[in-house]
Design an enzyme around this catalytic site. Structure first.
Site, PDB file in Angstrom:
ATOM      1  N   PHE A 113       0.817  -1.204   0.000  1.00  0.00           N
ATOM      2  CA  PHE A 113       0.000   0.000   0.000  1.00  0.00           C
ATOM      3  C   PHE A 113       0.857   1.262   0.000  1.00  0.00           C
ATOM      4  O   PHE A 113       1.916   1.316   0.635  1.00  0.00           O
ATOM      5  CB  PHE A 113      -0.864   0.057   1.273  1.00  0.00           C
ATOM      6  CG  PHE A 113      -2.070  -0.828   1.272  1.00  0.00           C
ATOM      7  CD1 PHE A 113      -3.324  -0.320   0.964  1.00  0.00           C
ATOM      8  CD2 PHE A 113      -1.958  -2.176   1.617  1.00  0.00           C
ATOM      9  CE1 PHE A 113      -4.445  -1.133   0.981  1.00  0.00           C
ATOM     10  CE2 PHE A 113      -3.071  -2.994   1.641  1.00  0.00           C
ATOM     11  CZ  PHE A 113      -4.322  -2.473   1.323  1.00  0.00           C
ATOM     12  N   ASP A 114       0.363   2.274  -0.678  1.00  0.00           N
ATOM     13  CA  ASP A 114       0.787   3.642  -0.425  1.00  0.00           C
ATOM     14  C   ASP A 114      -0.004   4.108   0.807  1.00  0.00           C
ATOM     15  O   ASP A 114      -1.004   3.486   1.170  1.00  0.00           O
ATOM     16  CB  ASP A 114       0.464   4.494  -1.657  1.00  0.00           C
ATOM     17  CG  ASP A 114       0.787   5.968  -1.466  1.00  0.00           C
ATOM     18  OD1 ASP A 114       1.806   6.278  -0.822  1.00  0.00           O
ATOM     19  OD2 ASP A 114       0.023   6.802  -1.964  1.00  0.00           O
ATOM     20  N   LEU A 115       0.434   5.201   1.436  1.00  0.00           N
ATOM     21  CA  LEU A 115      -0.259   5.710   2.624  1.00  0.00           C
ATOM     22  C   LEU A 115      -1.113   6.937   2.303  1.00  0.00           C
ATOM     23  O   LEU A 115      -2.333   6.921   2.444  1.00  0.00           O
ATOM     24  CB  LEU A 115       0.761   6.054   3.709  1.00  0.00           C
ATOM     25  CG  LEU A 115       0.207   6.687   4.991  1.00  0.00           C
ATOM     26  CD1 LEU A 115      -0.680   5.699   5.747  1.00  0.00           C
ATOM     27  CD2 LEU A 115       1.348   7.176   5.888  1.00  0.00           C
TER      28      LEU A 115
ATOM     29  N   ASP B  49      -2.685   5.967  -5.353  1.00  0.00           N
ATOM     30  CA  ASP B  49      -3.679   6.974  -5.740  1.00  0.00           C
ATOM     31  C   ASP B  49      -3.143   7.992  -6.733  1.00  0.00           C
ATOM     32  O   ASP B  49      -3.912   8.553  -7.512  1.00  0.00           O
ATOM     33  CB  ASP B  49      -4.182   7.729  -4.503  1.00  0.00           C
ATOM     34  CG  ASP B  49      -3.091   8.596  -3.893  1.00  0.00           C
ATOM     35  OD1 ASP B  49      -3.296   9.829  -3.769  1.00  0.00           O
ATOM     36  OD2 ASP B  49      -2.026   8.058  -3.541  1.00  0.00           O
TER      37      ASP B  49
END
Length: 217
Positions: free
Chosen positions: A7-9, A165
């Site tokens: 995941f990106d944060l 995102d």
């Protein structure tokens, strides 16, 4: 079958991009710089050192890059202490996927902000490997942080699904050889080339189910 999910944060688990933009815009305005029309898009994915140099150099802020980084991160830390803007349902998504796959976190946020965000959202223990681009040679869109997280997880990057995102984030994960799920922020749509790199584009993080990940094989 994917062997891990990374995941990106910012923009995926916490809705922090608008906070970053607000803090950095105010800082640029207060210190003699000029915010450009494409500044926020360019900043997304940069490491701390990279965006601090950009504000100090390209935007004309009258502070050294080191001072810019320290001041902006301090203000972000203060904001996070008051409230971490968790994206609705993101914590549940992370938990459900953690029940099926090892998880990694590949973030452009400074290490101290990653720690604060994960602690506030109760997700610290969900990730087997967490890394900031502060600790890599290059920020996103370079693949460094995703390659390093895959190495720490002991997984082939080609067997990882990345959740991003931003355009630079998608480019970074794709350059690392990962299959990319994009969940673009409404205020920051993907560039066409980045959208083409994503295997699937979701309207919200709630669409990221174990079934979605399994179907990417």
């Amino acid at each position: 079958m994917a062997d891990a999910v990374v995941f990106d944060l910012d923009g995926v688990i916490v809705d922090s991009e608008p906070v970053w933009e607000e803090v950095r815009r105010a800082y640029v305005a207060a210190h003699g710089g000029t915010w450009q029309a494409d500044t926020q898009r360019r900043l997304m994915g940069m490491s701390t050192a990279e965006w601090a140099r950009y504000l100090s150099g390209e935007l004309g802020v009258d502070r050294s890059a080191e001072q810019v980084a320290a001041d902006v991160v301090e203000e972000m830390t203060r904001r996070y202490a008051a409230r971490v803007p968790l994206i609705d349902g993101a914590d549940g998504v992370v938990r459900r996927l953690a029940g099926r796959w090892p998880l990694g976190l590949a973030s452009s946020s400074p290490t101290r902000l990653i720690a604060a965000a994960l602690a506030a959202t109760g997700l610290t223990d969900a990730f087997g490997a967490t890394l900031s681009t502060e600790e890599t040679k290059r920020g996103k869109p370079a693949p460094d942080v995703y390659l390093a997280v895959a190495e720490r997880l002991g997984v082939d990057p080609a067997r990882c699904v990345a959740v991003e995102d931003s355009s630079n984030g998608v480019r970074s994960a794709a350059a690392a050889g990962m299959t990319v799920v994009a969940v673009p922020h409404g205020a920051y749509p993907l560039d066409p080339d980045a959208e083409r790199l994503a295997a699937v584009v979701l309207a919200s993080i709630g669409g990221l189910t174990p079934e979605t990940v399994s179907a990417l094989d």
